[in-house]
Enzyme design. Sequence first.
Site, PDB file in Angstrom:
ATOM      1  N   PRO A   2       0.641  -1.297   0.000  1.00  0.00           N
ATOM      2  CA  PRO A   2       0.000   0.000   0.000  1.00  0.00           C
ATOM      3  C   PRO A   2       0.669   1.355   0.000  1.00  0.00           C
ATOM      4  CG  PRO A   2      -0.916  -1.342   1.695  1.00  0.00           C
ATOM      5  CD  PRO A   2       0.185  -2.071   1.076  1.00  0.00           C
ATOM      6  N   GLU A   3       1.745   1.683   0.468  1.00  0.00           N
ATOM      7  CA  GLU A   3       2.076   3.112   0.521  1.00  0.00           C
ATOM      8  C   GLU A   3       2.397   3.675  -0.863  1.00  0.00           C
ATOM      9  OE1 GLU A   3       4.447   4.416   3.832  1.00  0.00           O
ATOM     10  OE2 GLU A   3       3.787   2.744   5.060  1.00  0.00           O
ATOM     11  N   ARG A 112      -7.410  -9.049   2.743  1.00  0.00           N
ATOM     12  CA  ARG A 112      -8.080  -8.508   3.926  1.00  0.00           C
ATOM     13  C   ARG A 112      -9.332  -7.695   3.621  1.00  0.00           C
ATOM     14  NH1 ARG A 112      -3.746  -6.049   7.868  1.00  0.00           N
ATOM     15  NH2 ARG A 112      -5.635  -5.544   8.983  1.00  0.00           N
TER      16      ARG A 112
END
Length: 269
Positions: A2-3, A112
């Site tokens: 993610p980042e 998730r």
Amino acid sequence: MPELPEVEIARRNLERWLVGRRILNARVLDRLALRGQSVSRLIRTLRGATVRGMGRRGKHLIWDLGGRGRIASHFGMSGKLVMRSANEALPGASRVVLHLARGRKLAFVDVRRLGAFQLVDEMVEKKLRGLGVGPLEPSFTPSRLSHLLSGARLPIKSFLMDQRRIAGLGNIHVAEALFRAGLHPALESGSLSESETRALHRGIRDTLNETLRKENADEMRYLQESGSENRFLVYGRKGEPCPRCATRIERMMQGGRSTFYCPGCQATK
DNA sequence: ACCGCTGTTCTCCG
DNA sequence: TCGGAGAACAGCGG
């Protein structure tokens, strides 16, 4: 994945893979990824659409479908995009699948399920508009950062995590930027001096650019990849010696998230 | 087996 | 408006 650096790498790959190509069909395997949007509307939009461009705002990927509109996708904590041959099996956590020409398919995979794959409607548009300055944009200058910081009372760690102020930093790169700047995560945002602000600006740019460069160099490998080592200065290094002063790295909790820092060279003032 | 973490972002509350 | 706490989700390691 993610980042910001991982999203930017994904953007570059998707640009190569998709721009100018047609989406023959789409399937939604998990409607949670649409966050309440209409499945049929998304599929109608995607089917037959040609991808005209691939952009990024913060950690969001923005898919330009020409006259069809735009898609905004977000990886959440565990999302990624996976390209496969039509006859290959897809990962079990595939949420949205795009069928392409030449026997290829692209899956939005998200174990998730905190990620999103959505049409840019009024709601999404509003959220995108609310995102802060991109930390790698030319407009992100030390004085811009100083302006953003002024008056903010929250801890600098929380400030940097807030996507409405600066869009793209996450838990890892916030810790890394603060370490590079020599600033303690609990410092009050509005209290930074001019030189501290400059150091923070530089720390943010440097940690993002360095991760981008490394990931670009070895074709997308990250923490979760087996065999890939932790390449960060303080993140995930509790108990290890600080690379600058050899003091043991500590971990503290802020807003339910852990922050790694060096008590030796990250001053509280 | 349970607890406490994990790269993110919402909503709710004071 | 601002900022903190907890929720949403699934999995993994101690």
